[in-house]
Enzyme design. Sequence first.
Site, PDB file in Angstrom:
ATOM      1  N   LEU A  92      -3.238 -32.237  54.486  1.00 17.86           N
ATOM      2  CA  LEU A  92      -3.356 -31.615  55.806  1.00 17.86           C
ATOM      3  C   LEU A  92      -4.675 -32.101  56.397  1.00 17.86           C
ATOM      4  CD1 LEU A  92      -2.200 -28.038  54.748  1.00 17.86           C
ATOM      5  CD2 LEU A  92      -0.945 -29.608  56.225  1.00 17.86           C
ATOM      6  N   LYS A  93      -4.588 -33.068  57.310  1.00 14.72           N
ATOM      7  CA  LYS A  93      -5.800 -33.716  57.806  1.00 14.72           C
ATOM      8  C   LYS A  93      -5.978 -33.499  59.303  1.00 14.72           C
ATOM      9  CE  LYS A  93      -5.010 -38.012  55.825  1.00 14.72           C
ATOM     10  NZ  LYS A  93      -5.411 -39.311  55.236  1.00 14.72           N
ATOM     11  N   SER A  94      -7.220 -33.373  59.732  1.00 12.87           N
ATOM     12  CA  SER A  94      -7.543 -33.330  61.162  1.00 12.87           C
ATOM     13  C   SER A  94      -9.065 -33.318  61.292  1.00 12.87           C
ATOM     14  CB  SER A  94      -6.966 -32.063  61.808  1.00 12.87           C
ATOM     15  OG  SER A  94      -7.644 -30.914  61.320  1.00 12.87           O
TER      16      SER A  94
END
Lengths: 333, 336
Positions: free
Chosen positions: B104-106
Amino acid sequence: MSKILDIPLHVSYIQNLDKKKDFGYHLTEHLRLNGVYWGLTALFIMSREDALDRAEMIHYVKRCWDEEAAGTFGAHPGHDGHILATLSAIQIMAMQDALDEVDTDRVVQFLLSLIRPDGAVAGDSFGETDTRFSYILIQCLTLLGRMDVLDRDIHRLAREAILENIRGSMNFDGGFGTEPGAESHGGQVWVCVAALALLDRLDVVDRDLLGAWLSERQLPNGGLNGRPEKLEDVCYSWWDVAALSILGRLHWINRDKLIAFIIGAQDLEGGGIADRPGDWVDVFHTVFGLAGLSLVGYPGLEDIDPLYCMPAKVIRRMGIEKGYTALSRMSST
Amino acid sequence: TSSYIPLSDRGQWAGITPIPQNDGPNPLVAIMYSPEYRDAMDFFRAVSASGEKSERALELTETIIRMNPAHYTVWQYRMAILLELGKDLEVELELMNEFARENLKSYQVWHHRLLLMTHISPASPQAEIDYIHTSLLPDPKNYHTWAYLHWLFSHFHTLGRITPKMWQEEQRWCDEMLRVDGRNNSAWGWRWFLTIARPEAGGLADQGRGEIIYTLKQIHTIPHNVSAWNYLRGLLKHFSHPFSPILPALHPYLAHPDLKSLIPSPPSSSLSNLPAARDPLPGDTPLPISHAVEFLADTLVEMGRLGDAGLIFAKLGELDRMRAGYWEYRRRACAD
């Protein structure tokens, strides 16, 4: 068989963006206002800005206003104000010639609140800083005709601090990163070069060194990457190329191969442009692919201003054009 | 049909009226949601409108950001709840580790981590440094990760919590990253920061000679590695060294009949007698290496031999056709 740019198809792609009933759409709600800016700019490049309803769009932008938290625009109704959404809102209203409907004073207050003592600029009260935001702040103030606030006595140090933070983000290879010490990256190069151009301080840049670094981004397949040894991506067709345009070195890349790469990334069934040939399309890569094509003179497109990524005719109308070079528009095939 | 149980049917949410998304009568950007996301967002709107900072609100923010890690409004609210409830931020940091494992990247995940570390403010950030090093293994060029690593060292250095030994260890780690992949441009940038740019880098007593020797070794391992060539040029510029003393070390990459007569013998300088490359190049190395040819041209310019430099730039126009415009610019500058 060489392909061409299918303008009518891309226009209908943009018109249909909000009609797709897919799961991915709600996941990009935090980008919605940015998406409208990307779509509108793409339409302007294709001379079809009429393809989306102006009144509806202005109404939507106003509903993104975050009155409570920040006094500026959020990405979608109910989203907190953020500098990214603020720029998209201002750009849309400028393109729609409706800037008089923006509460300029409140937006200016929001922008000034984001400047840190070391000249870094935050995106919102959450605090993330990035040279992208420095550029956005300068562009917003320029579009709103309020750059004078940086010269007021209490803010005078702000202009110098912002400049020094950008200068400090310049690396040994001539490029720029998100902050001092961060790696040079095509997207950051564009925002820093454009910011310096808007500040009339391109003297900070080593044009030959950075121009050479940017020209080295082009790969044998004609596409450009954002850093050495990374993959090509259509969005760098804008970021790297717009930076070269501002630096007056646009002829340092191979135009024909770049055009072939972008044209090859179209979806000739549903419309839109992808990050590279064969991948899924999205409006982000569509606008940057079109903007890159326009800047290198692809026939039948409207001029785009590389300092703003906005239609050149709008920037001229507003009297805020600054120097850059584009390749001459090729005559239609 | 979905087995999803709406939040309103769950006991813990009794007494809260959800606020549905109002896209207006004729929405330009009408949105269709999955039932889970719509449900969660309806309750989030109610919760943030009332300012509720509770366990169930915290859980709700986690539900949303797992479905949409870039929803910055929800991240901000989550941080506000964590601080209000006095939650254990080290537990939150471990949750962020789990996010990373689940890809889960941001931008927001990284900024949240930064805020957590700022609040936790450990006496030593070593555990976090180790974690970042590990996270780079499957994704060694992740721009966010490297930028965060830079923040980590800068921030804790300002607090006086990075020891000289930690800096040395970091340089050793960076050396290893470059040994594994000499083309990792991020690692070269980090090397520059560690060795030259950071405030207490020490102003190399050998005027960069050691770094130049290291870079030439890297070039010999991968001659067409533009990161190494950029680094070399950066060194020469930073220490105000001339190009010409480097030239003898570059002969292996200039092996080509057209170039032989144009390679000068430079005057001696403090940089003379650099160790020659020991191993021969692999037999299939395409020669000459364009970066070495460019270096030769710049050396000739430096020595005032503009006619010869112009000839080299013309040759580069053939060697590296993609950048013909750039080589023509350099060639014309020599002719003028």
